[in-house]
Write a protein that holds these residues in place. Sequence first.
Motif, PDB file in Angstrom:
ATOM      1  N   ILE A   1      39.613  47.283  35.333  1.00  0.00           N
ATOM      2  CA  ILE A   1      38.210  46.860  35.306  1.00  0.00           C
ATOM      3  C   ILE A   1      37.252  48.051  35.292  1.00  0.00           C
ATOM      4  CG2 ILE A   1      36.416  45.545  36.496  1.00  0.00           C
ATOM      5  CD1 ILE A   1      38.536  43.571  37.383  1.00  0.00           C
ATOM      6  N   PRO A   2      37.333  48.994  36.249  1.00  0.00           N
ATOM      7  CA  PRO A   2      36.447  50.162  36.145  1.00  0.00           C
ATOM      8  C   PRO A   2      36.725  51.014  34.905  1.00  0.00           C
ATOM      9  CG  PRO A   2      38.015  50.429  37.962  1.00  0.00           C
ATOM     10  CD  PRO A   2      38.116  49.017  37.504  1.00  0.00           C
TER      11      PRO A   2
ATOM     12  N   THR B   1      47.364  42.596  40.032  1.00  0.00           N
ATOM     13  CA  THR B   1      46.681  41.847  41.099  1.00  0.00           C
ATOM     14  C   THR B   1      45.994  40.595  40.572  1.00  0.00           C
ATOM     15  OG1 THR B   1      46.309  43.884  42.345  1.00  0.00           O
ATOM     16  CG2 THR B   1      45.078  41.930  43.047  1.00  0.00           C
ATOM     17  N   MET B   2      45.173  40.734  39.539  1.00  0.00           N
ATOM     18  CA  MET B   2      44.514  39.557  38.955  1.00  0.00           C
ATOM     19  C   MET B   2      44.510  39.687  37.444  1.00  0.00           C
ATOM     20  SD  MET B   2      41.280  40.182  37.424  1.00  0.00           S
ATOM     21  CE  MET B   2      40.194  38.821  37.817  1.00  0.00           C
ATOM     22  N   THR B   3      44.332  38.561  36.769  1.00  0.00           N
ATOM     23  CA  THR B   3      44.205  38.551  35.313  1.00  0.00           C
ATOM     24  C   THR B   3      43.191  37.490  34.937  1.00  0.00           C
ATOM     25  OG1 THR B   3      45.350  38.152  33.218  1.00  0.00           O
ATOM     26  CG2 THR B   3      46.241  37.046  35.148  1.00  0.00           C
ATOM     27  N   CYS B   4      42.330  37.841  33.983  1.00  0.00           N
ATOM     28  CA  CYS B   4      41.331  36.884  33.521  1.00  0.00           C
ATOM     29  C   CYS B   4      40.908  37.267  32.103  1.00  0.00           C
ATOM     30  CB  CYS B   4      40.144  36.833  34.494  1.00  0.00           C
ATOM     31  SG  CYS B   4      38.971  35.500  34.163  1.00  0.00           S
TER      32      CYS B   4
ATOM     33  N   SER C   1      35.459  38.692  42.706  1.00  0.00           N
ATOM     34  CA  SER C   1      34.659  38.315  43.876  1.00  0.00           C
ATOM     35  C   SER C   1      35.036  36.931  44.386  1.00  0.00           C
ATOM     36  CB  SER C   1      33.167  38.375  43.536  1.00  0.00           C
ATOM     37  OG  SER C   1      32.770  37.301  42.699  1.00  0.00           O
ATOM     38  N   LEU C   2      35.366  36.027  43.464  1.00  0.00           N
ATOM     39  CA  LEU C   2      35.802  34.691  43.874  1.00  0.00           C
ATOM     40  C   LEU C   2      37.131  34.758  44.624  1.00  0.00           C
ATOM     41  CD1 LEU C   2      35.018  32.503  40.724  1.00  0.00           C
ATOM     42  CD2 LEU C   2      33.737  32.588  42.862  1.00  0.00           C
ATOM     43  N   MET C   3      38.021  35.628  44.167  1.00  0.00           N
ATOM     44  CA  MET C   3      39.354  35.740  44.766  1.00  0.00           C
ATOM     45  C   MET C   3      39.376  36.635  46.005  1.00  0.00           C
ATOM     46  SD  MET C   3      41.637  36.067  41.260  1.00  0.00           S
ATOM     47  CE  MET C   3      43.231  36.096  42.110  1.00  0.00           C
ATOM     48  N   GLY C   4      38.235  37.248  46.325  1.00  0.00           N
ATOM     49  CA  GLY C   4      38.185  38.123  47.492  1.00  0.00           C
ATOM     50  C   GLY C   4      38.834  39.461  47.259  1.00  0.00           C
ATOM     51  N   ILE C   5      38.793  39.940  45.998  1.00  0.00           N
ATOM     52  CA  ILE C   5      39.415  41.210  45.620  1.00  0.00           C
ATOM     53  C   ILE C   5      38.319  42.199  45.233  1.00  0.00           C
ATOM     54  CG2 ILE C   5      40.953  42.350  43.962  1.00  0.00           C
ATOM     55  CD1 ILE C   5      42.310  39.599  43.571  1.00  0.00           C
ATOM     56  N   GLU C   6      38.367  43.409  45.748  1.00  0.00           N
ATOM     57  CA  GLU C   6      37.438  44.451  45.315  1.00  0.00           C
ATOM     58  C   GLU C   6      37.779  44.835  43.874  1.00  0.00           C
ATOM     59  OE1 GLU C   6      34.878  45.599  46.929  1.00  0.00           O
ATOM     60  OE2 GLU C   6      35.271  44.448  48.765  1.00  0.00           O
ATOM     61  N   ASN C   7      36.810  44.713  42.963  1.00  0.00           N
ATOM     62  CA  ASN C   7      37.149  44.886  41.542  1.00  0.00           C
ATOM     63  C   ASN C   7      37.626  46.282  41.200  1.00  0.00           C
ATOM     64  OD1 ASN C   7      34.757  46.497  40.364  1.00  0.00           O
ATOM     65  ND2 ASN C   7      33.689  44.792  41.340  1.00  0.00           N
TER      66      ASN C   7
ATOM     67  N   GLN D   1      32.902  40.517  29.232  1.00  0.00           N
ATOM     68  CA  GLN D   1      34.212  40.275  29.836  1.00  0.00           C
ATOM     69  C   GLN D   1      34.457  41.129  31.081  1.00  0.00           C
ATOM     70  OE1 GLN D   1      37.350  41.378  27.016  1.00  0.00           O
ATOM     71  NE2 GLN D   1      36.044  42.953  26.149  1.00  0.00           N
ATOM     72  N   VAL D   2      33.842  42.301  31.163  1.00  0.00           N
ATOM     73  CA  VAL D   2      33.988  43.126  32.362  1.00  0.00           C
ATOM     74  C   VAL D   2      33.246  42.478  33.532  1.00  0.00           C
ATOM     75  CG1 VAL D   2      33.632  45.408  33.374  1.00  0.00           C
ATOM     76  CG2 VAL D   2      34.220  45.200  30.950  1.00  0.00           C
ATOM     77  N   GLU D   3      32.058  41.996  33.265  1.00  0.00           N
ATOM     78  CA  GLU D   3      31.298  41.273  34.283  1.00  0.00           C
ATOM     79  C   GLU D   3      32.062  40.026  34.735  1.00  0.00           C
ATOM     80  OE1 GLU D   3      26.777  39.477  34.770  1.00  0.00           O
ATOM     81  OE2 GLU D   3      27.867  39.127  32.889  1.00  0.00           O
ATOM     82  N   ILE D   4      32.641  39.314  33.779  1.00  0.00           N
ATOM     83  CA  ILE D   4      33.404  38.108  34.092  1.00  0.00           C
ATOM     84  C   ILE D   4      34.579  38.432  35.016  1.00  0.00           C
ATOM     85  CG2 ILE D   4      35.055  36.463  33.082  1.00  0.00           C
ATOM     86  CD1 ILE D   4      32.293  35.440  32.745  1.00  0.00           C
ATOM     87  N   ASP D   5      35.297  39.514  34.722  1.00  0.00           N
ATOM     88  CA  ASP D   5      36.433  39.881  35.565  1.00  0.00           C
ATOM     89  C   ASP D   5      35.982  40.325  36.958  1.00  0.00           C
ATOM     90  OD1 ASP D   5      38.317  39.218  33.711  1.00  0.00           O
ATOM     91  OD2 ASP D   5      39.068  41.238  33.386  1.00  0.00           O
ATOM     92  N   ALA D   6      34.873  41.048  37.025  1.00  0.00           N
ATOM     93  CA  ALA D   6      34.347  41.457  38.323  1.00  0.00           C
ATOM     94  C   ALA D   6      33.929  40.236  39.138  1.00  0.00           C
ATOM     95  CB  ALA D   6      33.166  42.409  38.141  1.00  0.00           C
ATOM     96  N   PHE D   7      33.325  39.259  38.477  1.00  0.00           N
ATOM     97  CA  PHE D   7      32.938  38.020  39.150  1.00  0.00           C
ATOM     98  C   PHE D   7      34.180  37.259  39.603  1.00  0.00           C
ATOM     99  CE2 PHE D   7      31.773  33.444  38.818  1.00  0.00           C
ATOM    100  CZ  PHE D   7      30.886  33.398  39.898  1.00  0.00           C
ATOM    101  N   GLY D   8      35.206  37.207  38.745  1.00  0.00           N
ATOM    102  CA  GLY D   8      36.458  36.557  39.126  1.00  0.00           C
ATOM    103  C   GLY D   8      37.077  37.201  40.348  1.00  0.00           C
TER     104      GLY D   8
END
Length: 368
Positions: A246-247, A155-158, A234-240, A225-232
């Motif tokens: 991530i979890p 779904t996402m990568t960061c 949120s920007l993309m409108g994806i539940e982390n 980096q986990v916080e960064i991905d969770a923030f990313g």
Amino acid sequence: MAFTMDILRKIYMIYGSKAKEMTMSLMETAKIKDEIPAGAKIGLKPNLVVAEEPESGATTHAGVLEGCIEYLQKYGFKNITIMEGSWVGDNTKRAFRVTGYDKIAEKYGVKLMDLKDDRTRPVDTAIGKIDVCATALDTDYLISLPVLKGHCQTTMTCALKNSKGCLPDREKRHFHSLGLDEPIAALGAALKPKLTIVDSICGDLDFEEGGTPVQTNRMFLGHDQVEIDAFGCSLMGIENELVGYIPLAEKYGAGSRDFSDNDIVYLNSPSDAPAYPKPSGIVSRLTKNVEQKDACSACYGNLVHALYRMEHEYSNTCREHICIGQGFKDKFIDGIGIGRCCNCASQQVMGCPPSAEAIVRFLMDCGR
């Protein structure tokens, strides 16, 4: 300078389109120089998953590296290495040339390391031993420079997934056979960058390998980096929690998903930046007839790109059932198999991975 947990939880955000200047501003504001030991071996790990220019939405802008290097050299840090290993099937050295990283290394007198040429060492993780490139392991201060973008499988990568470039190709393949989420999370806990600076100037929100970039005009910096991905997310409108690694990374001790508005430090006004767009969902639609089992990102990404090209360049939608991935090796497939692993398919697109062009030609012929 004493680094409290509060400081290390901050995320610094800047808006604009000038990667070099934005990177230097982020590092100056966060006072990064104060946390790097004198004489430290510093590694810069960008995202060069494929040999494409940053404007494609796939790779880290050269200006991000320039900004990092100029900032570090300004404060006397000299032992700097740019390190990366592109995905399976692509050539890192060609990616260095396409993005201009080779010229940057020459200009600033820093080392350029293709991690595909590196030796490796096994590292103990929550899921067992993982072979990691020695240059990354031996770095005193590793700076991850990912692109915030979509991914056809996760779904996402960061930040977390960017460390996958620090693995040899055989281990990258192994990650896919394990389902990606658990090994990415385990690697995140075992190989923790000291700093992450995210290039979100024009990431592709649907495809990891780029091709449909979206101008978002942002960069942000953080230590977790986990916080960064969770923030990313949120920007993309994806539940982390929907991005499986991530979890799991939080569970394995790689960091924490928790952040609040009070943790975000804005360096300038967002008035000139567009509202952050959302992924289109095109990957799910294109792959509705695809059955994948442990497919490598390069192979799966090329298939998705081929299906996208068929639709947009040839107005042709593939309705055939398609199989792809290591899970199909030595298993009979009555239909189309993509890549070397589908060796017992009645119709097979050869390659490891096959190119998007080869897949397009094959699928177009099937439809005639």
